[in-house]
Enzyme design. Structure first.
Site, PDB file in Angstrom:
ATOM      1  N   GLU A 181       1.508  -8.634  -3.740  1.00 26.18           N
ATOM      2  CA  GLU A 181       0.149  -8.865  -3.516  1.00 26.18           C
ATOM      3  C   GLU A 181      -0.578  -8.085  -4.538  1.00 26.18           C
ATOM      4  OE1 GLU A 181      -1.878 -10.161   0.093  1.00 26.18           O
ATOM      5  OE2 GLU A 181      -2.152  -7.777   0.369  1.00 26.18           O
ATOM      6  N   ASP A 229       2.169  -5.141   7.667  1.00 30.80           N
ATOM      7  CA  ASP A 229       2.551  -5.012   6.618  1.00 30.80           C
ATOM      8  C   ASP A 229       3.822  -6.100   6.425  1.00 30.80           C
ATOM      9  OD1 ASP A 229       0.957  -2.465   5.810  1.00 30.80           O
ATOM     10  OD2 ASP A 229       1.857  -1.916   7.698  1.00 30.80           O
ATOM     11  N   ASP A 273       4.153  -6.160   0.060  1.00 28.99           N
ATOM     12  CA  ASP A 273       2.916  -5.828   0.224  1.00 28.99           C
ATOM     13  C   ASP A 273       2.614  -4.372   0.081  1.00 28.99           C
ATOM     14  OD1 ASP A 273       0.144  -5.600   1.050  1.00 28.99           O
ATOM     15  OD2 ASP A 273       0.560  -5.537   3.179  1.00 28.99           O
TER      16      ASP A 273
END
EC number: 3.1.21.10
Lengths: 171, 171
Positions: free
Chosen positions: B71, B143, B11
Protein backbone atom coordinates in the site's frame (compact mmCIF):
# COMPACT_ATOMS: atom_id res chain seq x y z
CA UNK A 1 47.94 -2.31 22.38
CA UNK A 2 44.30 -1.27 22.24
CA UNK A 3 42.10 -1.99 19.26
CA UNK A 4 40.51 1.07 17.62
CA UNK A 5 36.73 1.37 17.54
CA UNK A 6 35.57 1.52 13.94
CA UNK A 7 32.51 3.69 13.36
CA UNK A 8 30.39 4.14 10.23
CA UNK A 9 28.39 7.32 9.76
CA UNK A 10 25.49 7.31 7.30
CA UNK A 11 23.67 10.27 5.72
CA UNK A 12 20.59 8.65 4.17
CA UNK A 13 18.95 9.72 0.93
CA UNK A 14 17.02 7.84 -1.75
CA UNK A 15 19.16 9.12 -4.62
CA UNK A 16 22.46 9.39 -2.73
CA UNK A 17 23.30 7.88 0.65
CA UNK A 18 26.63 9.13 2.01
CA UNK A 19 28.84 6.96 4.21
CA UNK A 20 32.04 7.59 6.13
CA UNK A 21 34.19 5.20 8.18
CA UNK A 22 36.56 6.35 10.94
CA UNK A 23 38.69 4.68 13.61
CA UNK A 24 38.70 6.00 17.16
CA UNK A 25 41.60 5.16 19.45
CA UNK A 26 41.85 6.90 22.79
CA UNK A 27 41.64 10.58 22.06
CA UNK A 28 42.42 10.39 18.38
CA UNK A 29 40.30 9.85 15.30
CA UNK A 30 41.55 8.50 12.00
CA UNK A 31 39.94 8.65 8.57
CA UNK A 32 39.42 5.24 6.96
CA UNK A 33 37.20 5.75 3.91
CA UNK A 34 34.15 7.56 2.63
CA UNK A 35 31.83 7.42 -0.34
CA UNK A 36 28.31 7.47 -1.66
CA UNK A 37 25.87 4.68 -2.50
CA UNK A 38 23.48 5.72 -5.24
CA UNK A 39 20.22 4.38 -6.61
CA UNK A 40 19.05 4.67 -10.20
CA UNK A 41 16.35 7.35 -10.46
CA UNK A 42 14.95 5.61 -13.53
CA UNK A 43 14.08 2.47 -11.57
CA UNK A 44 11.01 1.68 -9.47
CA UNK A 45 11.20 2.40 -5.76
CA UNK A 46 11.62 -1.20 -4.54
CA UNK A 47 14.68 -2.03 -6.69
CA UNK A 48 16.19 1.34 -5.73
CA UNK A 49 15.94 0.37 -2.06
CA UNK A 50 17.64 -2.94 -2.90
CA UNK A 51 20.47 -0.98 -4.59
CA UNK A 52 20.94 1.13 -1.44
CA UNK A 53 20.76 -1.98 0.75
CA UNK A 54 23.30 -3.96 -1.25
CA UNK A 55 25.69 -1.02 -1.58
CA UNK A 56 25.62 -0.22 2.14
CA UNK A 57 25.88 -3.89 3.03
CA UNK A 58 29.00 -4.21 0.85
CA UNK A 59 30.56 -1.22 2.66
CA UNK A 60 29.88 -2.93 6.00
CA UNK A 61 31.30 -6.22 4.71
CA UNK A 62 34.45 -4.52 3.44
CA UNK A 63 35.24 -2.17 6.35
CA UNK A 64 33.68 -4.06 9.26
CA UNK A 65 32.50 -1.17 11.46
CA UNK A 66 31.39 -2.11 15.00
CA UNK A 67 29.17 0.91 15.70
CA UNK A 68 26.94 2.98 13.44
CA UNK A 69 25.46 6.48 13.49
CA UNK A 70 22.70 7.69 11.18
CA UNK A 71 21.56 11.25 10.64
CA UNK A 72 18.05 11.89 11.88
CA UNK A 73 17.40 14.20 9.01
CA UNK A 74 15.29 17.27 9.47
CA UNK A 75 11.67 16.70 8.60
CA UNK A 76 10.59 19.26 6.06
CA UNK A 77 7.14 20.34 4.98
CA UNK A 78 6.98 18.27 1.81
CA UNK A 79 5.27 15.04 2.92
CA UNK A 80 6.15 13.22 -0.32
CA UNK A 81 9.86 14.03 0.15
CA UNK A 82 9.65 13.02 3.81
CA UNK A 83 8.14 9.64 2.87
CA UNK A 84 10.93 9.07 0.29
CA UNK A 85 13.60 10.01 2.80
CA UNK A 86 12.00 7.77 5.43
CA UNK A 87 12.19 4.80 3.07
CA UNK A 88 15.91 5.35 2.40
CA UNK A 89 16.46 5.96 6.11
CA UNK A 90 14.77 2.66 6.94
CA UNK A 91 17.42 0.89 4.84
CA UNK A 92 20.25 2.93 6.40
CA UNK A 93 19.13 1.83 9.88
CA UNK A 94 18.37 -1.77 8.90
CA UNK A 95 21.71 -2.69 7.35
CA UNK A 96 23.96 -2.07 10.40
CA UNK A 97 21.29 -3.31 12.84
CA UNK A 98 20.93 -6.63 10.99
CA UNK A 99 24.69 -7.05 11.36
CA UNK A 100 24.34 -6.61 15.12
CA UNK A 101 25.73 -3.06 15.34
CA UNK A 102 24.29 -0.57 17.78
CA UNK A 103 22.83 2.27 15.71
CA UNK A 104 22.85 5.78 17.17
CA UNK A 105 20.82 8.62 15.67
CA UNK A 106 21.80 12.29 15.65
CA UNK A 107 19.82 15.32 14.53
CA UNK A 108 21.61 17.70 12.14
CA UNK A 109 21.88 20.33 14.87
CA UNK A 110 23.60 17.84 17.18
CA UNK A 111 26.10 17.09 14.40
CA UNK A 112 26.80 20.79 13.82
CA UNK A 113 27.12 21.42 17.53
CA UNK A 114 29.57 18.53 18.00
CA UNK A 115 31.72 19.31 14.96
CA UNK A 116 31.67 23.09 14.62
CA UNK A 117 30.50 24.01 18.12
CA UNK A 118 27.36 25.79 16.96
CA UNK A 119 23.97 24.35 16.01
CA UNK A 120 23.51 26.73 13.10
CA UNK A 121 26.75 26.00 11.22
CA UNK A 122 26.87 26.02 7.43
CA UNK A 123 27.70 22.97 5.31
CA UNK A 124 31.04 24.53 4.30
CA UNK A 125 32.03 24.83 7.98
CA UNK A 126 31.23 21.14 8.50
CA UNK A 127 33.48 20.18 5.59
CA UNK A 128 36.30 22.38 6.88
CA UNK A 129 36.11 20.95 10.38
CA UNK A 130 36.08 17.38 9.08
CA UNK A 131 39.37 18.22 7.32
CA UNK A 132 40.78 19.87 10.47
CA UNK A 133 39.88 16.85 12.61
CA UNK A 134 41.09 14.34 10.03
CA UNK A 135 43.60 15.98 7.64
CA UNK A 136 43.84 12.78 5.57
CA UNK A 137 40.09 12.61 5.02
CA UNK A 138 39.00 12.60 1.40
CA UNK A 139 35.45 13.09 0.20
CA UNK A 140 34.10 14.06 -3.17
CA UNK A 141 30.63 15.03 -2.08
CA UNK A 142 28.69 16.79 0.66
CA UNK A 143 26.94 13.48 1.38
CA UNK A 144 30.23 11.75 2.20
CA UNK A 145 31.43 14.75 4.24
CA UNK A 146 28.16 14.78 6.18
CA UNK A 147 28.48 11.06 6.83
CA UNK A 148 32.00 11.56 8.22
CA UNK A 149 30.66 14.40 10.40
CA UNK A 150 27.98 12.03 11.75
CA UNK A 151 30.63 9.40 12.54
CA UNK A 152 32.71 12.09 14.33
CA UNK A 153 29.61 13.19 16.25
CA UNK A 154 29.13 9.64 17.47
CA UNK A 155 32.79 9.47 18.51
CA UNK A 156 32.28 12.73 20.41
CA UNK A 157 29.07 11.57 22.13
CA UNK A 158 30.44 8.19 23.14
CA UNK A 159 33.19 10.16 24.89
CA UNK A 160 36.19 8.44 23.38
CA UNK A 161 37.40 11.25 21.18
CA UNK A 162 35.88 14.19 22.98
CA UNK A 163 39.25 15.66 23.99
CA UNK A 164 40.62 15.56 20.47
CA UNK A 165 37.48 17.03 18.98
CA UNK A 166 37.15 19.67 21.69
CA UNK A 167 40.72 20.80 21.06
CA UNK A 168 40.26 20.96 17.35
CA UNK A 169 37.01 22.88 17.72
CA UNK A 170 38.79 25.41 19.95
CA UNK A 171 41.53 26.05 17.36
CA UNK B 1 -3.09 -27.93 -15.06
CA UNK B 2 -2.05 -24.36 -14.50
CA UNK B 3 -0.09 -23.19 -11.49
CA UNK B 4 -1.74 -20.48 -9.40
CA UNK B 5 -0.03 -17.13 -9.04
CA UNK B 6 0.71 -16.50 -5.36
CA UNK B 7 0.50 -12.85 -4.33
CA UNK B 8 1.45 -11.21 -1.05
CA UNK B 9 -0.17 -7.91 -0.06
CA UNK B 10 1.52 -5.75 2.58
CA UNK B 11 0.07 -2.88 4.61
CA UNK B 12 3.16 -1.28 6.17
CA UNK B 13 3.33 0.29 9.62
CA UNK B 14 6.11 0.63 12.18
CA UNK B 15 4.10 -0.88 15.03
CA UNK B 16 2.02 -3.31 12.95
CA UNK B 17 2.63 -4.40 9.37
CA UNK B 18 -0.26 -6.42 7.96
CA UNK B 19 0.27 -9.14 5.36
CA UNK B 20 -2.06 -11.33 3.33
CA UNK B 21 -1.30 -14.12 0.87
CA UNK B 22 -3.70 -15.22 -1.88
CA UNK B 23 -3.58 -17.56 -4.87
CA UNK B 24 -4.95 -16.48 -8.22
CA UNK B 25 -5.92 -19.10 -10.79
CA UNK B 26 -7.78 -18.03 -13.89
CA UNK B 27 -10.75 -16.04 -12.73
CA UNK B 28 -10.73 -17.23 -9.14
CA UNK B 29 -8.94 -16.07 -6.03
CA UNK B 30 -8.21 -18.23 -3.01
CA UNK B 31 -7.26 -17.20 0.51
CA UNK B 32 -3.98 -18.71 1.74
CA UNK B 33 -3.06 -16.92 4.97
CA UNK B 34 -2.91 -13.53 6.65
CA UNK B 35 -1.37 -12.00 9.74
CA UNK B 36 0.51 -9.13 11.28
CA UNK B 37 4.21 -8.60 11.93
CA UNK B 38 4.76 -6.36 14.95
CA UNK B 39 7.71 -4.45 16.36
CA UNK B 40 8.31 -3.73 20.04
CA UNK B 41 7.47 -0.09 20.77
CA UNK B 42 9.88 -0.17 23.72
CA UNK B 43 12.87 -0.81 21.46
CA UNK B 44 15.02 1.63 19.49
CA UNK B 45 14.07 2.28 15.88
CA UNK B 46 16.82 0.22 14.22
CA UNK B 47 16.06 -3.07 16.04
CA UNK B 48 12.34 -2.49 15.40
CA UNK B 49 13.05 -2.34 11.66
CA UNK B 50 15.03 -5.58 11.99
CA UNK B 51 12.00 -7.20 13.70
CA UNK B 52 9.75 -6.11 10.81
CA UNK B 53 12.34 -7.31 8.26
CA UNK B 54 12.83 -10.72 9.85
CA UNK B 55 9.09 -11.28 10.37
CA UNK B 56 8.21 -10.35 6.79
CA UNK B 57 11.12 -12.36 5.44
CA UNK B 58 9.90 -15.43 7.36
CA UNK B 59 6.43 -15.01 5.81
CA UNK B 60 8.02 -14.90 2.34
CA UNK B 61 10.14 -17.96 3.13
CA UNK B 62 7.12 -19.92 4.37
CA UNK B 63 4.53 -19.03 1.73
CA UNK B 64 6.76 -18.32 -1.28
CA UNK B 65 4.76 -15.57 -3.03
CA UNK B 66 5.91 -14.68 -6.55
CA UNK B 67 4.45 -11.17 -6.76
CA UNK B 68 4.02 -8.48 -4.13
CA UNK B 69 1.82 -5.42 -3.66
CA UNK B 70 2.40 -2.72 -1.03
CA UNK B 71 0.00 0.00 0.00
CA UNK B 72 1.22 3.47 -0.93
CA UNK B 73 -0.22 4.86 2.24
CA UNK B 74 -1.76 8.28 2.28
CA UNK B 75 0.67 10.97 3.33
CA UNK B 76 -0.78 12.87 6.25
CA UNK B 77 0.20 16.23 7.66
CA UNK B 78 2.25 14.92 10.59
CA UNK B 79 5.82 14.86 9.22
CA UNK B 80 7.12 12.78 12.14
CA UNK B 81 4.48 10.11 11.52
CA UNK B 82 5.20 10.22 7.80
CA UNK B 83 8.91 9.65 8.41
CA UNK B 84 8.13 6.68 10.71
CA UNK B 85 5.76 5.20 8.16
CA UNK B 86 8.33 5.73 5.41
CA UNK B 87 10.91 3.74 7.35
CA UNK B 88 8.54 0.79 7.83
CA UNK B 89 7.49 1.08 4.21
CA UNK B 90 11.13 0.91 3.10
CA UNK B 91 11.38 -2.50 4.78
CA UNK B 92 8.05 -3.67 3.30
CA UNK B 93 9.34 -2.86 -0.22
CA UNK B 94 12.85 -4.18 0.38
CA UNK B 95 12.00 -7.69 1.59
CA UNK B 96 10.08 -8.91 -1.51
CA UNK B 97 12.36 -6.98 -3.90
CA UNK B 98 15.49 -8.62 -2.44
CA UNK B 99 13.85 -11.98 -3.12
CA UNK B 100 13.41 -11.01 -6.76
CA UNK B 101 9.65 -10.34 -6.64
CA UNK B 102 8.13 -7.55 -8.68
CA UNK B 103 6.63 -5.09 -6.19
CA UNK B 104 3.54 -3.12 -7.21
CA UNK B 105 2.28 -0.12 -5.25
CA UNK B 106 -1.35 0.94 -4.85
CA UNK B 107 -2.80 4.04 -3.25
CA UNK B 108 -5.62 3.45 -0.72
CA UNK B 109 -8.16 4.90 -3.12
CA UNK B 110 -7.10 2.43 -5.82
CA UNK B 111 -7.60 -0.41 -3.32
CA UNK B 112 -11.07 0.82 -2.35
CA UNK B 113 -12.00 1.31 -5.99
CA UNK B 114 -10.86 -2.20 -6.94
CA UNK B 115 -12.46 -3.98 -3.98
CA UNK B 116 -15.61 -2.02 -3.19
CA UNK B 117 -16.02 -0.15 -6.47
CA UNK B 118 -15.82 3.31 -4.90
CA UNK B 119 -12.74 5.33 -3.91
CA UNK B 120 -14.35 6.61 -0.71
CA UNK B 121 -15.30 3.24 0.85
CA UNK B 122 -15.11 2.71 4.61
CA UNK B 123 -12.83 0.16 6.29
CA UNK B 124 -15.81 -2.00 7.22
CA UNK B 125 -16.85 -2.24 3.56
CA UNK B 126 -13.32 -3.38 2.65
CA UNK B 127 -13.48 -6.15 5.26
CA UNK B 128 -16.91 -7.26 4.08
CA UNK B 129 -15.84 -7.41 0.44
CA UNK B 130 -12.69 -9.37 1.30
CA UNK B 131 -15.03 -11.94 2.92
CA UNK B 132 -17.37 -11.92 -0.09
CA UNK B 133 -14.48 -12.44 -2.52
CA UNK B 134 -12.80 -15.07 -0.35
CA UNK B 135 -15.33 -16.65 2.05
CA UNK B 136 -12.61 -18.74 3.69
CA UNK B 137 -10.46 -15.70 4.49
CA UNK B 138 -9.65 -15.21 8.15
CA UNK B 139 -8.12 -12.08 9.63
CA UNK B 140 -8.02 -10.84 13.19
CA UNK B 141 -7.09 -7.26 12.45
CA UNK B 142 -7.76 -4.38 10.09
CA UNK B 143 -4.08 -4.51 9.09
CA UNK B 144 -4.38 -8.10 7.86
CA UNK B 145 -7.70 -7.34 6.11
CA UNK B 146 -6.15 -4.32 4.41
CA UNK B 147 -3.20 -6.43 3.30
CA UNK B 148 -5.57 -8.99 1.75
CA UNK B 149 -7.41 -6.14 0.02
CA UNK B 150 -4.08 -4.92 -1.41
CA UNK B 151 -3.30 -8.43 -2.69
CA UNK B 152 -6.79 -8.60 -4.29
CA UNK B 153 -6.23 -5.17 -5.85
CA UNK B 154 -3.05 -6.44 -7.45
CA UNK B 155 -4.90 -9.52 -8.74
CA UNK B 156 -7.52 -7.18 -10.19
CA UNK B 157 -4.98 -4.86 -11.81
CA UNK B 158 -2.88 -7.61 -13.33
CA UNK B 159 -6.09 -8.71 -15.05
CA UNK B 160 -6.11 -12.34 -13.96
CA UNK B 161 -9.00 -12.17 -11.53
CA UNK B 162 -10.83 -9.17 -12.87
CA UNK B 163 -13.89 -11.17 -13.90
CA UNK B 164 -14.34 -12.77 -10.51
CA UNK B 165 -13.83 -9.52 -8.65
CA UNK B 166 -16.06 -7.55 -10.98
CA UNK B 167 -18.86 -10.10 -10.51
CA UNK B 168 -18.53 -10.03 -6.74
CA UNK B 169 -18.50 -6.23 -6.67
CA UNK B 170 -21.70 -6.20 -8.75
CA UNK B 171 -23.54 -8.48 -6.30
Amino acid sequence: MTTPIRIIGIDPGLRRTGWGVIDVLGNSVRFVASGVVTSDGGDELAPRLVQLHDGLDAVHEHYGPVEAAVEHTFVNKDAGATLKLGQARGIALLVPARRGLLVAEYAPNAVKKAIVGAGHAEKIQIRMMVKVLMPKATFDTDDAADALAIALTHAHHRGVASGRIARAVAM
